[in-house]
Write a protein that holds these residues in place. Structure first.
Motif, PDB file in Angstrom:
ATOM      1  N   LYS A 113       0.786  -1.234   0.000  1.00 23.19           N
ATOM      2  CA  LYS A 113       0.000   0.000   0.000  1.00 23.19           C
ATOM      3  C   LYS A 113       0.818   1.283   0.000  1.00 23.19           C
ATOM      4  CE  LYS A 113      -4.266  -2.000   1.740  1.00 23.19           C
ATOM      5  NZ  LYS A 113      -5.374  -1.915   2.703  1.00 23.19           N
ATOM      6  N   GLU A 114       2.125   1.189   0.110  1.00 24.60           N
ATOM      7  CA  GLU A 114       2.961   2.385   0.020  1.00 24.60           C
ATOM      8  C   GLU A 114       3.331   2.725  -1.422  1.00 24.60           C
ATOM      9  OE1 GLU A 114       6.361   1.639   2.453  1.00 24.60           O
ATOM     10  OE2 GLU A 114       5.314   2.164   4.306  1.00 24.60           O
ATOM     11  N   PHE A 115       2.939   1.853  -2.361  1.00 20.71           N
ATOM     12  CA  PHE A 115       3.318   2.035  -3.757  1.00 20.71           C
ATOM     13  C   PHE A 115       2.099   2.259  -4.639  1.00 20.71           C
ATOM     14  CE2 PHE A 115       7.080   0.249  -1.994  1.00 20.71           C
ATOM     15  CZ  PHE A 115       8.133   0.663  -2.801  1.00 20.71           C
ATOM     16  N   PHE A 116       2.321   2.929  -5.767  1.00 19.60           N
ATOM     17  CA  PHE A 116       1.261   3.074  -6.760  1.00 19.60           C
ATOM     18  C   PHE A 116       0.976   1.729  -7.410  1.00 19.60           C
ATOM     19  CE2 PHE A 116       2.795   7.426  -6.372  1.00 19.60           C
ATOM     20  CZ  PHE A 116       1.587   8.117  -6.298  1.00 19.60           C
ATOM     21  N   GLU A 117      -0.199   1.626  -7.989  1.00 19.85           N
ATOM     22  CA  GLU A 117      -0.598   0.375  -8.638  1.00 19.85           C
ATOM     23  C   GLU A 117      -0.423   0.503 -10.141  1.00 19.85           C
ATOM     24  OE1 GLU A 117      -2.052  -3.046 -10.057  1.00 19.85           O
ATOM     25  OE2 GLU A 117      -3.291  -1.290 -10.516  1.00 19.85           O
ATOM     26  N   TYR A 118      -0.095  -0.593 -10.776  1.00 17.13           N
ATOM     27  CA  TYR A 118       0.266  -0.626 -12.193  1.00 17.13           C
ATOM     28  C   TYR A 118      -0.793   0.020 -13.083  1.00 17.13           C
ATOM     29  CZ  TYR A 118       2.035  -2.560 -16.591  1.00 17.13           C
ATOM     30  OH  TYR A 118       2.527  -2.700 -17.867  1.00 17.13           O
ATOM     31  N   ALA A 119      -2.051  -0.293 -12.837  1.00 16.43           N
ATOM     32  CA  ALA A 119      -3.136   0.098 -13.746  1.00 16.43           C
ATOM     33  C   ALA A 119      -3.672   1.490 -13.443  1.00 16.43           C
ATOM     34  CB  ALA A 119      -4.263  -0.923 -13.686  1.00 16.43           C
ATOM     35  N   GLY A 120      -2.824   2.504 -13.558  1.00 15.95           N
ATOM     36  CA  GLY A 120      -3.356   3.855 -13.449  1.00 15.95           C
ATOM     37  C   GLY A 120      -2.560   4.803 -12.583  1.00 15.95           C
ATOM     38  N   GLY A 121      -1.998   4.294 -11.476  1.00 12.04           N
ATOM     39  CA  GLY A 121      -1.182   5.145 -10.609  1.00 12.04           C
ATOM     40  C   GLY A 121      -1.852   6.460 -10.264  1.00 12.04           C
ATOM     41  N   ALA A 122      -1.190   7.554 -10.659  1.00 13.08           N
ATOM     42  CA  ALA A 122      -1.714   8.901 -10.403  1.00 13.08           C
ATOM     43  C   ALA A 122      -2.159   9.566 -11.701  1.00 13.08           C
ATOM     44  CB  ALA A 122      -0.662   9.741  -9.699  1.00 13.08           C
ATOM     45  N   GLY A 123      -2.604   8.757 -12.649  1.00 14.06           N
ATOM     46  CA  GLY A 123      -3.177   9.307 -13.876  1.00 14.06           C
ATOM     47  C   GLY A 123      -2.307   9.104 -15.093  1.00 14.06           C
ATOM     48  N   GLY A 124      -2.953   9.017 -16.267  1.00 15.02           N
ATOM     49  CA  GLY A 124      -2.277   8.557 -17.460  1.00 15.02           C
ATOM     50  C   GLY A 124      -2.078   9.571 -18.567  1.00 15.02           C
ATOM     51  N   PHE A 125      -1.044   9.288 -19.393  1.00 15.23           N
ATOM     52  CA  PHE A 125      -0.697  10.051 -20.588  1.00 15.23           C
ATOM     53  C   PHE A 125      -0.283   9.058 -21.669  1.00 15.23           C
ATOM     54  CE2 PHE A 125       0.002  12.670 -16.895  1.00 15.23           C
ATOM     55  CZ  PHE A 125      -0.569  13.894 -17.253  1.00 15.23           C
ATOM     56  N   ILE A 126      -0.095   9.524 -22.891  1.00 10.31           N
ATOM     57  CA  ILE A 126       0.441   8.672 -23.952  1.00 10.31           C
ATOM     58  C   ILE A 126       1.543   9.425 -24.684  1.00 10.31           C
ATOM     59  CG2 ILE A 126      -1.669   7.331 -24.289  1.00 10.31           C
ATOM     60  CD1 ILE A 126      -2.202   8.957 -26.814  1.00 10.31           C
ATOM     61  N   ASP A 127       2.390   8.654 -25.381  1.00 16.06           N
ATOM     62  CA  ASP A 127       3.401   9.291 -26.213  1.00 16.06           C
ATOM     63  C   ASP A 127       2.891   9.376 -27.649  1.00 16.06           C
ATOM     64  OD1 ASP A 127       3.796   6.800 -27.417  1.00 16.06           O
ATOM     65  OD2 ASP A 127       5.885   6.598 -26.786  1.00 16.06           O
ATOM     66  N   LYS A 128       3.712   9.874 -28.547  1.00 17.74           N
ATOM     67  CA  LYS A 128       3.291  10.101 -29.930  1.00 17.74           C
ATOM     68  C   LYS A 128       2.819   8.825 -30.604  1.00 17.74           C
ATOM     69  CE  LYS A 128       4.876  12.145 -34.290  1.00 17.74           C
ATOM     70  NZ  LYS A 128       5.960  12.917 -34.958  1.00 17.74           N
ATOM     71  N   TYR A 129       3.377   7.682 -30.189  1.00 16.14           N
ATOM     72  CA  TYR A 129       3.077   6.413 -30.845  1.00 16.14           C
ATOM     73  C   TYR A 129       2.033   5.585 -30.092  1.00 16.14           C
ATOM     74  CZ  TYR A 129       7.195   8.117 -33.114  1.00 16.14           C
ATOM     75  OH  TYR A 129       8.080   8.936 -33.778  1.00 16.14           O
ATOM     76  N   GLY A 130       1.367   6.223 -29.136  1.00 11.94           N
ATOM     77  CA  GLY A 130       0.244   5.584 -28.463  1.00 11.94           C
ATOM     78  C   GLY A 130       0.599   4.730 -27.275  1.00 11.94           C
ATOM     79  N   PHE A 131       1.861   4.741 -26.826  1.00  8.39           N
ATOM     80  CA  PHE A 131       2.228   3.967 -25.645  1.00  8.39           C
ATOM     81  C   PHE A 131       1.755   4.706 -24.392  1.00  8.39           C
ATOM     82  CE2 PHE A 131       5.368   2.169 -28.610  1.00  8.39           C
ATOM     83  CZ  PHE A 131       5.209   0.815 -28.338  1.00  8.39           C
TER      84      PHE A 131
END
Length: 339
Positions: free
Chosen positions: A122-140
């Motif tokens: 519980k001291e760590f962020f979770e893989y599926a979303g953490g503190a919010g998402g972004f993408i790079d130019k190629y959709g990653f």
């Protein structure tokens, strides 16, 4: 009409409901609680009826995955705000209050994600979303708190309320009117990346997506489909390409998709060298599926696409070549930011 409805999609998850539904009931007095069941073959529905009689049950006609499962279920829910919550989420006291306050104060905000931490650590962020998402130019996609396999400890570094590109489907708040304006999730995705596609379409329509750190939930992650499962790899790679076809600006569309497919090929070779043959095959299968569906998905394009959808040009290059492993390292290097 209710103010907010918490809708938990379930498929054969009686053990998860037994473990996590009590916290939702305990801390969600503002909401009406629903379990939307995707034609489970275990005892899920009877378990909820017998143990949580206040919870409303929606029974879908089949296991339609995340996308169609929610689309079907939400046609039966009448509330101003939908809270789509995975069955492996533990919520915390007052988790709904800051979300409702933000929607009330910020009429342009259409979608909100809470802080998502790891239930197992519980001291760590979770893989599926953490503190919010972004993408790079190629959709990653990448998150504040998680880039590829590097997951950060929560030291308060993301205790803000900022604008995002995408919000995690693990715990996803959206205005009902916006959800239906966008015609919900793309049912062809079945599962994975559908929330990013929905957020991208919302951005194209001028809506705002926010992160609210005052709302905290804990997510088990991988409870229905493990991170290392080749089926997950297949859906992620296929759906990411389909999402690009639907939402990229027309200028440069072909180049971006072509280069992305090269990067996918490199990922496939990397899996091969690691002996993960199932994942290499999953990427090949994803590409062949993409070829057969690309024209259909190109026809889903709308008249307007935002031009500046990405935050960095290549998160793959920054992470694997420049060894910038966490979000703040990348954004302390101003040359990496594409505004």
């Amino acid at each position: 009409m209710d103010k907010i409805a918490v809708v938990i999609l379930n498929w054969n998850g009686v053990k998860l409901l037994e473990q996590f539904l009590p916290s939702v009931l305990q801390y969600s007095e503002e909401a009406v609680i629903y379990v939307a069941d995707n034609a489970s073959t275990d005892n899920s529905v009877n378990f909820v009826k017998e143990n949580f009689p206040s919870v409303k049950i929606i029974q879908n006609t089949g296991n339609h995955g995340f996308a169609k499962g929610y689309n079907d279920a939400l046609s039966h829910v009448n509330a101003e705000i939908y809270a789509l919550v995975n069955s492996d989420i533990e919520v915390t006291e007052n988790w709904l209050k800051p979300i409702i306050e933000t929607f009330d104060k910020e009429k342009q905000t259409a979608i909100i994600q809470p802080k998502i931490l790891d239930f197992k650590n519980k001291e760590f962020f979770e893989y599926a979303g953490g503190a919010g998402g972004f993408i790079d130019k190629y959709g990653f996609p990448f998150c504040r708190g998680r880039i590829f396999d590097t997951i950060e400890k929560d030291n308060g570094q993301y205790n803000d309320n900022c604008e995002l590109f995408w919000a995690s489907g693990a715990c996803f708040f959206i205005r009902k009117e916006v959800y239906h304006q966008l015609k919900g999730f793309d049912e062809g995705f079945f599962a994975h990346q559908e929330e990013i596609d929905l957020c991208w379409r919302a951005k194209n329509e001028g809506h705002v997506i926010k992160y609210n750190s005052q709302s905290i939930v804990y997510h088990v992650g991988g409870a229905t489909l493990q991170q290392g499962n080749p089926k997950k790899t297949y859906l992620n790679f296929r759906n990411s390409l389909l999402m690009l076809v639907k939402n990229l600006p027309e200028k440069g569309l072909f180049f971006v998709i072509f280069f992305r497919m090269i990067l996918d090929g490199i990922a496939g070779i990397r899996f091969l060298t690691q002996g993960k043959f199932g994942h290499t095959f999953a990427i090949l299968k994803a590409h062949f599926s993409f070829y057969s569906l690309s024209l259909k998905y190109h026809k889903k394009r709308k008249d307007f696409q935002i031009q500046q959808y990405y935050t960095v040009k290549s998160i793959v290059f920054l992470y694997y070549i420049k060894k910038l492993l966490v979000f703040k390292e990348i954004f302390n290097s101003n040359q990496n930011i594409k505004n």
